[in-house]
Design a protein around this motif. Structure first.
Motif, PDB file in Angstrom:
ATOM      1  N   GLU A  37      63.106 -46.745  28.698  1.00  0.00           N
ATOM      2  CA  GLU A  37      62.292 -46.072  27.680  1.00  0.00           C
ATOM      3  C   GLU A  37      63.051 -44.901  27.054  1.00  0.00           C
ATOM      4  O   GLU A  37      62.958 -44.668  25.847  1.00  0.00           O
ATOM      5  CB  GLU A  37      60.971 -45.610  28.277  1.00  0.00           C
ATOM      6  N   GLU A  38      63.815 -44.171  27.870  1.00  0.00           N
ATOM      7  CA  GLU A  38      64.621 -43.067  27.325  1.00  0.00           C
ATOM      8  C   GLU A  38      65.693 -43.619  26.389  1.00  0.00           C
ATOM      9  O   GLU A  38      66.012 -43.016  25.370  1.00  0.00           O
ATOM     10  CB  GLU A  38      65.251 -42.243  28.442  1.00  0.00           C
ATOM     11  N   ASN A  39      66.229 -44.788  26.722  1.00  0.00           N
ATOM     12  CA  ASN A  39      67.224 -45.416  25.853  1.00  0.00           C
ATOM     13  C   ASN A  39      66.605 -45.829  24.519  1.00  0.00           C
ATOM     14  O   ASN A  39      67.248 -45.722  23.480  1.00  0.00           O
ATOM     15  CB  ASN A  39      67.866 -46.616  26.560  1.00  0.00           C
ATOM     16  N   VAL A  40      65.348 -46.274  24.553  1.00  0.00           N
ATOM     17  CA  VAL A  40      64.646 -46.617  23.309  1.00  0.00           C
ATOM     18  C   VAL A  40      64.495 -45.357  22.443  1.00  0.00           C
ATOM     19  O   VAL A  40      64.700 -45.416  21.224  1.00  0.00           O
ATOM     20  CB  VAL A  40      63.267 -47.254  23.602  1.00  0.00           C
ATOM     21  N   HIS A  41      64.177 -44.235  23.071  1.00  0.00           N
ATOM     22  CA  HIS A  41      64.073 -42.978  22.314  1.00  0.00           C
ATOM     23  C   HIS A  41      65.403 -42.647  21.643  1.00  0.00           C
ATOM     24  O   HIS A  41      65.444 -42.256  20.476  1.00  0.00           O
ATOM     25  CB  HIS A  41      63.691 -41.814  23.228  1.00  0.00           C
ATOM     26  N   LYS A  42      66.488 -42.808  22.396  1.00  0.00           N
ATOM     27  CA  LYS A  42      67.818 -42.538  21.835  1.00  0.00           C
ATOM     28  C   LYS A  42      68.067 -43.437  20.626  1.00  0.00           C
ATOM     29  O   LYS A  42      68.554 -42.964  19.584  1.00  0.00           O
ATOM     30  CB  LYS A  42      68.885 -42.767  22.902  1.00  0.00           C
ATOM     31  N   GLU A  43      67.745 -44.720  20.765  1.00  0.00           N
ATOM     32  CA  GLU A  43      67.959 -45.658  19.659  1.00  0.00           C
ATOM     33  C   GLU A  43      67.133 -45.262  18.431  1.00  0.00           C
ATOM     34  O   GLU A  43      67.615 -45.346  17.301  1.00  0.00           O
ATOM     35  CB  GLU A  43      67.635 -47.090  20.088  1.00  0.00           C
ATOM     36  N   LYS A  44      65.897 -44.825  18.641  1.00  0.00           N
ATOM     37  CA  LYS A  44      65.061 -44.382  17.524  1.00  0.00           C
ATOM     38  C   LYS A  44      65.677 -43.164  16.840  1.00  0.00           C
ATOM     39  O   LYS A  44      65.681 -43.069  15.609  1.00  0.00           O
ATOM     40  CB  LYS A  44      63.649 -44.051  18.008  1.00  0.00           C
ATOM     41  N   LEU A  45      66.187 -42.235  17.642  1.00  0.00           N
ATOM     42  CA  LEU A  45      66.838 -41.052  17.074  1.00  0.00           C
ATOM     43  C   LEU A  45      68.083 -41.440  16.271  1.00  0.00           C
ATOM     44  O   LEU A  45      68.322 -40.898  15.187  1.00  0.00           O
ATOM     45  CB  LEU A  45      67.219 -40.070  18.189  1.00  0.00           C
ATOM     46  N   LEU A  46      68.857 -42.381  16.795  1.00  0.00           N
ATOM     47  CA  LEU A  46      70.040 -42.854  16.071  1.00  0.00           C
ATOM     48  C   LEU A  46      69.650 -43.528  14.757  1.00  0.00           C
ATOM     49  O   LEU A  46      70.328 -43.358  13.741  1.00  0.00           O
ATOM     50  CB  LEU A  46      70.860 -43.812  16.948  1.00  0.00           C
ATOM     51  N   GLU A  47      68.545 -44.285  14.771  1.00  0.00           N
ATOM     52  CA  GLU A  47      68.068 -44.932  13.548  1.00  0.00           C
ATOM     53  C   GLU A  47      67.628 -43.895  12.523  1.00  0.00           C
ATOM     54  O   GLU A  47      67.928 -44.027  11.334  1.00  0.00           O
ATOM     55  CB  GLU A  47      66.921 -45.890  13.874  1.00  0.00           C
ATOM     56  N   ILE A  48      66.922 -42.864  12.972  1.00  0.00           N
ATOM     57  CA  ILE A  48      66.509 -41.787  12.062  1.00  0.00           C
ATOM     58  C   ILE A  48      67.744 -41.123  11.468  1.00  0.00           C
ATOM     59  O   ILE A  48      67.815 -40.855  10.274  1.00  0.00           O
ATOM     60  CB  ILE A  48      65.642 -40.738  12.802  1.00  0.00           C
ATOM     61  N   LYS A  49      68.721 -40.855  12.319  1.00  0.00           N
ATOM     62  CA  LYS A  49      69.954 -40.211  11.857  1.00  0.00           C
ATOM     63  C   LYS A  49      70.659 -41.073  10.810  1.00  0.00           C
ATOM     64  O   LYS A  49      71.255 -40.553   9.861  1.00  0.00           O
ATOM     65  CB  LYS A  49      70.879 -39.941  13.039  1.00  0.00           C
ATOM     66  N   ALA A  50      70.571 -42.391  10.976  1.00  0.00           N
ATOM     67  CA  ALA A  50      71.198 -43.323  10.034  1.00  0.00           C
ATOM     68  C   ALA A  50      70.368 -43.508   8.765  1.00  0.00           C
ATOM     69  O   ALA A  50      70.775 -44.221   7.860  1.00  0.00           O
ATOM     70  CB  ALA A  50      71.434 -44.666  10.711  1.00  0.00           C
ATOM     71  N   GLY A  51      69.180 -42.878   8.719  1.00  0.00           N
ATOM     72  CA  GLY A  51      68.376 -42.932   7.507  1.00  0.00           C
ATOM     73  C   GLY A  51      67.208 -43.892   7.537  1.00  0.00           C
ATOM     74  O   GLY A  51      66.478 -44.018   6.556  1.00  0.00           O
ATOM     75  N   LYS A  52      67.000 -44.579   8.639  1.00  0.00           N
ATOM     76  CA  LYS A  52      65.884 -45.523   8.733  1.00  0.00           C
ATOM     77  C   LYS A  52      64.573 -44.763   8.898  1.00  0.00           C
ATOM     78  O   LYS A  52      64.479 -43.809   9.648  1.00  0.00           O
ATOM     79  CB  LYS A  52      66.086 -46.459   9.923  1.00  0.00           C
ATOM     80  N   GLU A  53      63.552 -45.216   8.192  1.00  0.00           N
ATOM     81  CA  GLU A  53      62.222 -44.636   8.349  1.00  0.00           C
ATOM     82  C   GLU A  53      61.511 -45.352   9.476  1.00  0.00           C
ATOM     83  O   GLU A  53      61.546 -46.572   9.578  1.00  0.00           O
ATOM     84  CB  GLU A  53      61.417 -44.781   7.057  1.00  0.00           C
ATOM     85  N   LEU A  54      60.880 -44.572  10.340  1.00  0.00           N
ATOM     86  CA  LEU A  54      60.156 -45.141  11.469  1.00  0.00           C
ATOM     87  C   LEU A  54      58.690 -44.787  11.385  1.00  0.00           C
ATOM     88  O   LEU A  54      58.325 -43.713  10.929  1.00  0.00           O
ATOM     89  CB  LEU A  54      60.710 -44.605  12.792  1.00  0.00           C
ATOM     90  N   GLU A  55      57.865 -45.722  11.846  1.00  0.00           N
ATOM     91  CA  GLU A  55      56.447 -45.422  11.976  1.00  0.00           C
ATOM     92  C   GLU A  55      56.262 -44.634  13.256  1.00  0.00           C
ATOM     93  O   GLU A  55      56.986 -44.824  14.227  1.00  0.00           O
ATOM     94  CB  GLU A  55      55.640 -46.718  12.031  1.00  0.00           C
ATOM     95  N   SER A  56      55.283 -43.761  13.262  1.00  0.00           N
ATOM     96  CA  SER A  56      55.062 -42.974  14.472  1.00  0.00           C
ATOM     97  C   SER A  56      53.576 -42.831  14.746  1.00  0.00           C
ATOM     98  O   SER A  56      52.745 -42.984  13.866  1.00  0.00           O
ATOM     99  CB  SER A  56      55.714 -41.601  14.347  1.00  0.00           C
ATOM    100  N   SER A  57      53.288 -42.542  15.994  1.00  0.00           N
ATOM    101  CA  SER A  57      51.922 -42.326  16.439  1.00  0.00           C
ATOM    102  C   SER A  57      51.879 -41.016  17.200  1.00  0.00           C
ATOM    103  O   SER A  57      52.806 -40.671  17.913  1.00  0.00           O
ATOM    104  CB  SER A  57      51.499 -43.467  17.357  1.00  0.00           C
ATOM    105  N   THR A  58      50.782 -40.282  17.056  1.00  0.00           N
ATOM    106  CA  THR A  58      50.643 -39.017  17.786  1.00  0.00           C
ATOM    107  C   THR A  58      49.409 -39.048  18.682  1.00  0.00           C
ATOM    108  O   THR A  58      48.763 -38.036  18.890  1.00  0.00           O
ATOM    109  CB  THR A  58      50.570 -37.817  16.812  1.00  0.00           C
ATOM    110  N   ALA A  59      49.107 -40.212  19.221  1.00  0.00           N
ATOM    111  CA  ALA A  59      47.971 -40.320  20.139  1.00  0.00           C
ATOM    112  C   ALA A  59      48.187 -39.390  21.330  1.00  0.00           C
ATOM    113  O   ALA A  59      49.295 -39.280  21.844  1.00  0.00           O
ATOM    114  CB  ALA A  59      47.824 -41.762  20.613  1.00  0.00           C
ATOM    115  N   GLN A  60      47.141 -38.713  21.727  1.00  0.00           N
ATOM    116  CA  GLN A  60      47.236 -37.755  22.829  1.00  0.00           C
ATOM    117  C   GLN A  60      47.282 -38.477  24.169  1.00  0.00           C
ATOM    118  O   GLN A  60      46.671 -39.513  24.353  1.00  0.00           O
ATOM    119  CB  GLN A  60      46.044 -36.795  22.798  1.00  0.00           C
ATOM    120  N   VAL A  61      48.006 -37.879  25.117  1.00  0.00           N
ATOM    121  CA  VAL A  61      48.198 -38.460  26.446  1.00  0.00           C
ATOM    122  C   VAL A  61      47.595 -37.530  27.490  1.00  0.00           C
ATOM    123  O   VAL A  61      47.744 -36.318  27.413  1.00  0.00           O
ATOM    124  CB  VAL A  61      49.709 -38.668  26.727  1.00  0.00           C
ATOM    125  N   LYS A  62      46.935 -38.122  28.466  1.00  0.00           N
ATOM    126  CA  LYS A  62      46.319 -37.366  29.561  1.00  0.00           C
ATOM    127  C   LYS A  62      47.391 -36.643  30.381  1.00  0.00           C
ATOM    128  O   LYS A  62      48.506 -37.120  30.514  1.00  0.00           O
ATOM    129  CB  LYS A  62      45.546 -38.344  30.451  1.00  0.00           C
TER     130      LYS A  62
END
Length: 151
Positions: A47-72
């Motif tokens: 899961e941490e690796n997925v976060h890294k990949e998302k950050l790399l995609e953002i850095k490369a200019g890709k737009e990502l969908e996001s959710s801000t659902a609250q967590v217990k």
């Protein structure tokens, strides 16, 4: 928090933190003799690796969908202390250290969301903060089920 000169510096810093989290969980996955524990930490590493990949995609200019659902939050890490974690540490110590790391990661991404100017970047950092909160909750549930219930 460090003063960042650009969005790329922020993203590079966040990528380095995700790499560190990946290394931490990978180490503990390999260290455990228990298959379930090893699998649990390996899943968190992935899961941490997925976060890294998302950050790399953002850095490369890709737009990502996001959710801000609250967590217990079970608040276990707020009331526990790990003085030191090393090669001789046990599973309980590793869980406690991991909870603290995830709490720090949540605070980090929350702070970044407050610093960002771009609405999409704000939403992305808020989403990552919630992802880290999910990791902390998983760790707290694991701790509650396998450490606290044994006492």
């Amino acid at each position: 928090m460090k003063n960042f000169e650009s969005v790329d510096e922020i993203l590079d810093f966040a990528i380095a933190r995700e790499e560190s989290a990946y290394a931490f969980y990978t180490k503990w996955a390999g260290k455990s003799k228990n298959q379930g524990i090893s699998k649990f930490f390996a899943e968190l590493a992935a899961e941490e690796n997925v976060h890294k990949e998302k950050l790399l995609e953002i850095k490369a200019g890709k737009e990502l969908e996001s959710s801000t659902a609250q967590v217990k939050n079970l608040m276990i890490s707020e009331f526990t202390v790990v003085s030191k974690i090393d090669e001789d540490s046990n599973y309980q110590d590793a869980l406690l250290a991991a909870m603290k790391r995830e709490k720090a990661a949540f605070k980090f991404y929350t702070a970044l969301s407050e610093l960002a100017d771009d609405e999409k970047l704000v939403a992305f950092f808020k989403m990552l903060a919630q992802e880290e909160a999910k990791h902390k909750l998983k760790l707290e549930l694991e701790y509650d089920e396998n450490i606290l219930s044994e006492n």
